[in-house]
Scaffold this motif. Structure first.
Motif, PDB file in Angstrom:
ATOM      1  N   VAL A 183       0.822  -1.216   0.000  1.00 15.53           N
ATOM      2  CA  VAL A 183       0.000   0.000   0.000  1.00 15.53           C
ATOM      3  C   VAL A 183       0.858   1.269   0.000  1.00 15.53           C
ATOM      4  N   ILE A 184       1.967   1.232   0.705  1.00 14.88           N
ATOM      5  CA  ILE A 184       2.832   2.423   0.741  1.00 14.88           C
ATOM      6  C   ILE A 184       3.441   2.652  -0.644  1.00 14.88           C
ATOM      7  N   LYS A 185       3.870   1.553  -1.265  1.00 14.61           N
ATOM      8  CA  LYS A 185       4.506   1.656  -2.578  1.00 14.61           C
ATOM      9  C   LYS A 185       3.501   2.134  -3.645  1.00 14.61           C
ATOM     10  N   ILE A 186       2.319   1.558  -3.657  1.00 11.29           N
ATOM     11  CA  ILE A 186       1.365   1.924  -4.720  1.00 11.29           C
ATOM     12  C   ILE A 186       0.840   3.349  -4.510  1.00 11.29           C
ATOM     13  N   ARG A 187       0.808   3.775  -3.267  1.00 13.61           N
ATOM     14  CA  ARG A 187       0.418   5.166  -2.965  1.00 13.61           C
ATOM     15  C   ARG A 187       1.424   6.130  -3.619  1.00 13.61           C
ATOM     16  N   LYS A 188       2.700   5.731  -3.608  1.00  9.84           N
ATOM     17  CA  LYS A 188       3.739   6.585  -4.197  1.00  9.84           C
ATOM     18  C   LYS A 188       3.671   6.537  -5.725  1.00  9.84           C
ATOM     19  N   LEU A 189       3.441   5.325  -6.272  1.00  5.45           N
ATOM     20  CA  LEU A 189       3.456   5.180  -7.730  1.00  5.45           C
ATOM     21  C   LEU A 189       2.199   5.748  -8.386  1.00  5.45           C
ATOM     22  N   LEU A 190       1.089   5.707  -7.656  1.00 11.28           N
ATOM     23  CA  LEU A 190      -0.181   6.229  -8.193  1.00 11.28           C
ATOM     24  C   LEU A 190      -0.708   7.286  -7.221  1.00 11.28           C
ATOM     25  N   PRO A 191      -0.058   8.444  -7.181  1.00 12.49           N
ATOM     26  CA  PRO A 191      -0.397   9.408  -6.120  1.00 12.49           C
ATOM     27  C   PRO A 191      -1.837   9.923  -6.165  1.00 12.49           C
ATOM     28  N   GLU A 192      -2.486   9.782  -7.312  1.00 15.74           N
ATOM     29  CA  GLU A 192      -3.879  10.252  -7.413  1.00 15.74           C
ATOM     30  C   GLU A 192      -4.877   9.220  -6.880  1.00 15.74           C
ATOM     31  N   SER A 193      -4.385   8.006  -6.625  1.00 19.80           N
ATOM     32  CA  SER A 193      -5.301   6.926  -6.264  1.00 19.80           C
ATOM     33  C   SER A 193      -5.704   6.949  -4.799  1.00 19.80           C
ATOM     34  N   HIS A 194      -6.800   6.276  -4.500  1.00 20.32           N
ATOM     35  CA  HIS A 194      -7.231   6.083  -3.122  1.00 20.32           C
ATOM     36  C   HIS A 194      -6.695   4.734  -2.654  1.00 20.32           C
ATOM     37  N   VAL A 195      -6.075   4.759  -1.471  1.00 14.95           N
ATOM     38  CA  VAL A 195      -5.409   3.543  -0.979  1.00 14.95           C
ATOM     39  C   VAL A 195      -5.784   3.314   0.490  1.00 14.95           C
ATOM     40  N   GLY A 196      -6.012   2.054   0.834  1.00 11.95           N
ATOM     41  CA  GLY A 196      -6.359   1.736   2.230  1.00 11.95           C
ATOM     42  C   GLY A 196      -5.609   0.523   2.733  1.00 11.95           C
ATOM     43  N   ILE A 197      -5.478   0.452   4.053  1.00 11.46           N
ATOM     44  CA  ILE A 197      -4.833  -0.711   4.670  1.00 11.46           C
ATOM     45  C   ILE A 197      -5.926  -1.640   5.224  1.00 11.46           C
ATOM     46  N   LEU A 198      -5.633  -2.934   5.245  1.00 13.69           N
ATOM     47  CA  LEU A 198      -6.550  -3.917   5.852  1.00 13.69           C
ATOM     48  C   LEU A 198      -5.896  -4.452   7.121  1.00 13.69           C
ATOM     49  N   ILE A 199      -6.688  -4.572   8.173  1.00 14.08           N
ATOM     50  CA  ILE A 199      -6.148  -4.992   9.465  1.00 14.08           C
ATOM     51  C   ILE A 199      -6.936  -6.187   9.995  1.00 14.08           C
ATOM     52  N   ASP A 200      -6.229  -7.270  10.206  1.00 15.10           N
ATOM     53  CA  ASP A 200      -6.873  -8.481  10.718  1.00 15.10           C
ATOM     54  C   ASP A 200      -6.835  -8.536  12.245  1.00 15.10           C
TER      55      ASP A 200
END
Ligand code: G3P
Ligand code: MG
Length: 250
Positions: A151-168
């Motif tokens: 998620v951290i990496k894709i947030r950087k590569l696609l800065p316009e995108s919406h990104v979330g973390i999943l927590i178990d």
């Protein structure tokens, strides 16, 4: 692009009604008027992003072992439906591109869950990013993962995108605060929690940080449970079977 998450997101398509993570499962969700679907995405040996939940092929396809051992042209030949019902024997694990094309055509939102096999995290992010950048799909989407690196990496590569973390799970409140600070630092859009750990306290803290809250479960979340969660401030629920939600979906 701003996105408004709906109250309901079809889990792996609608996994109780058709084989999970197949085009049929997504088409079934669309037929039932569900406006967003969640899918699990990983890569083949030749780095084609495609849909599969588990790290190995056995449970939901006629294949064996890690999908990283096969080119997508080989994965395409697998039966991804018979395990669910013999009548689905012609289904195969679709590519992410096919799903995003279908959802663009039908105006359906997609939650792309990055589910990399161990060791392929970076290649998975890169392949998904390249696909999205190359095709500029018309549908709304957001990206999520249990894997912080992804998620951290894709947030950087696609800065316009919406990104979330999943927590178990998390051990203590201290860990939760640490996690939320990390979400804030990377400007995450959402946190998805297992229904077994969600609480009004967690929901309120997320809300104070301006982070949307989603809830998933290993089994279907029925409407009475969902209503309690929405009342506590949960934004979206992942559902396997929309039968108890029929009135909402008409
Ligand atoms: O993204 C929500 C949910 O799909 C996470 O759990 O194991 O079903 O991918 P899982
Ligand atoms: Mg998932």
């Amino acid at each position: 692009m701003t996105i408004n998450l709906p109250k309901l997101i079809g889990h792996r398509g609608v996994r109780d009604l058709a084989p999970e993570n197949t085009l049929q499962s997504i088409k079934k969700a669309i037929e039932l008027n569900i406006k967003w679907v969640e899918i699990d995405v990983k890569i083949s040996k030749d780095h084609i992003p495609f849909l599969l939940h588990d790290s190995s092929l056995e449970r939901t396809t006629s294949g064996n072992g890690s999908p990283l051992n096969y080119k997508y042209s080989e994965l395409y030949k697998l039966d991804a439906g018979s395990w669910f019902d013999k009548k689905y024997k012609n289904l195969y694990p679709p590519t992410l591109k096919e799903v995003l094309d279908l959802c663009s055509q039908k105006n359906i939102g997609v939650n792309i869950e990055l589910k990399p096999n161990k060791g392929s995290e970076e290649a998975n992010v890169v392949a998904i990013t390249e696909l999205i950048m190359k095709h500029k799909f018309d549908c709304q989407y957001f990206l999520s993962s249990f894997d912080w690196f992804s998620v951290i990496k894709i947030r950087k590569l696609l800065p316009e995108s919406h990104v979330g973390i999943l927590i178990d799970s998390f051990d203590q409140k201290r860990n939760f605060t640490k996690m939320l600070n990390k979400c804030n630092e990377h400007n995450f859009f959402s946190c998805g929690f297992n229904i077994t750990i969600i609480s009004d306290e967690i929901i309120n803290i997320c809300k104070n940080y301006g982070i949307l809250v989603t809830v998933y479960s290993s089994q279907n979340i029925e409407k009475n449970e969902a209503e309690e969660l929405w009342n506590l401030g949960v934004d979206s629920i992942f559902i396997d079977n929309p039968t108890s939600y029929k009135n909402m979906l008409e």
